[in-house]
Write an enzyme that holds these catalytic residues in place. Structure first.
Site, PDB file in Angstrom:
ATOM      1  N   ASP A  42       0.798  -1.183  -0.063  1.00 52.73           N
ATOM      2  CA  ASP A  42      -0.095  -0.247   0.090  1.00 52.73           C
ATOM      3  C   ASP A  42       0.897   1.299   0.008  1.00 52.73           C
ATOM      4  O   ASP A  42       2.119   1.121   0.478  1.00 52.73           O
ATOM      5  CB  ASP A  42      -0.841   0.186   1.167  1.00 52.73           C
ATOM      6  CG  ASP A  42      -1.978  -0.898   1.157  1.00 52.73           C
ATOM      7  OD1 ASP A  42      -2.450  -1.580   0.176  1.00 52.73           O
ATOM      8  OD2 ASP A  42      -2.706  -1.415   2.138  1.00 52.73           O
ATOM      9  N   LYS A  63      -3.737   3.586  -2.636  1.00 49.02           N
ATOM     10  CA  LYS A  63      -4.880   4.218  -2.761  1.00 49.02           C
ATOM     11  C   LYS A  63      -4.920   5.526  -2.202  1.00 49.02           C
ATOM     12  O   LYS A  63      -4.246   5.666  -1.125  1.00 49.02           O
ATOM     13  CB  LYS A  63      -6.024   3.511  -1.935  1.00 49.02           C
ATOM     14  CG  LYS A  63      -6.120   1.777  -2.518  1.00 49.02           C
ATOM     15  CD  LYS A  63      -7.340   0.917  -1.619  1.00 49.02           C
ATOM     16  CE  LYS A  63      -7.473  -0.342  -2.227  1.00 49.02           C
ATOM     17  NZ  LYS A  63      -6.293  -1.177  -1.936  1.00 49.02           N
ATOM     18  N   MET A 175      -9.212   7.716   8.489  1.00 43.27           N
ATOM     19  CA  MET A 175      -9.544   8.605   7.220  1.00 43.27           C
ATOM     20  C   MET A 175     -10.563   9.371   7.483  1.00 43.27           C
ATOM     21  O   MET A 175     -11.647   9.598   6.650  1.00 43.27           O
ATOM     22  CB  MET A 175      -9.973   7.400   6.380  1.00 43.27           C
ATOM     23  CG  MET A 175      -9.093   6.238   6.095  1.00 43.27           C
ATOM     24  SD  MET A 175      -9.909   4.748   5.072  1.00 43.27           S
ATOM     25  CE  MET A 175     -10.631   3.925   6.594  1.00 43.27           C
TER      26      MET A 175
END
Length: 260
Positions: A42, A63, A175
């Site tokens: 990631d 991402k 997030m």
């Protein structure tokens, strides 16, 4: 685990890389990285961790908000295809694979495909960031429960957070930087006091880390004026008043005095 029969047997290892600091890798994770034939990682994996195996082939599947280099279904297919070629594939994830890391989906894909796999947990972003700022996620006098939630997955409107934050509880939001205003509105509408302490920890455990403290009603404004960027976690609860986080409201008051 079931071993495939059509070709050499490979495997997938889902590895938690922790929140950033390479010294927080588990010994087992370190060994897996060194023994990998391919590392699929990631974007949140610290470059210093990738540097532990400089000659190993790597594929980034980074991402970011509203932009994915590779969709999750394609990542699953990639892991399976490379394992079927006989490779030891290390799927390296920031934090822990099973806390907002989609490790469960990848494990299920391996099971469905008959691919041997294993899981090496990592220190989560919540635990590493909070410890770095000396904020206890539980404390006998103020909090006996902790909840981890996502600040953007599935949309805030679909998430029921009622009762998860408030006196005696700690909520850690992943997030949540881009939706901080909506998060504060949602929690206050659920009955959480606007004066509830919150802490925002940016780049937890990394050299550039910083920790800021304010009140829930000021959360979105503080993130904006301080220029907080992801990766960051938001801690909501009385525990946020402890530790070493800088008082963003005090800083704001000093600025106001200087401009008066």
């Amino acid at each position: 685990m079931t071993t495939i029969s059509n070709g050499p047997a490979g495997e997938v290892i889902l590895v938690g890389a922790g929140p950033g600091d390479p010294d927080l890798l588990t010994i087992k994770a370190h060994k897996a990285i060194l023994a990998a034939d391919l590392i699929v990682h990631d974007g949140l994996v610290d470059p210093r961790i990738l540097a532990l195996a400089p000659d190993t082939s790597r594929i980034s599947v980074a991402k970011s908000r509203s932009r994915h280099t590779m969709r999750q279904e394609a990542i699953n297919d990639l892991l399976i295809a490379e394992a079927r070629r006989g490779k030891r594939v290390v799927r390296l994830k920031g934090g822990d694979p099973f806390i907002f890391g989609r490790g469960g989906e990848e494990a299920e894909a391996c099971i469905a495909a008959g691919i041997p796999f294993s899981i090496i947990p990592g220190i989560s972003a919540a635990m590493g960031s909070a410890a770095g700022a000396m904020i206890p996620l539980t404390h006998r006098s103020v909090s006996s429960a902790v909840t981890f939630v996502a600040g953007q997955c599935q949309g805030l409107a679909e998430q029921n957070w009622a009762g998860l934050a408030g006196p005696g509880r700690t909520m850690v939001i992943y997030m949540g930087v881009a939706t901080a205003d909506l998060i504060a509105e949602k929690l206050i509408a659920d009955g959480v006091s606007p004066d509830m302490p919150v802490a925002v920890i940016e780049n937890g455990t990394r050299p550039e880390t910083r920790a800021l403290r304010t009140l829930l009603t000021d959360l979105g404004a503080m993130i904006c004026r301080e220029g907080v960027k992801s990766p960051a976690v938001i801690i909501v609860g009385m525990v946020a008043a402890r530790g070493t986080a800088s008082n963003a409201l005090l800083s704001l008051a000093h600025v106001a005095e200087a401009n008066a």
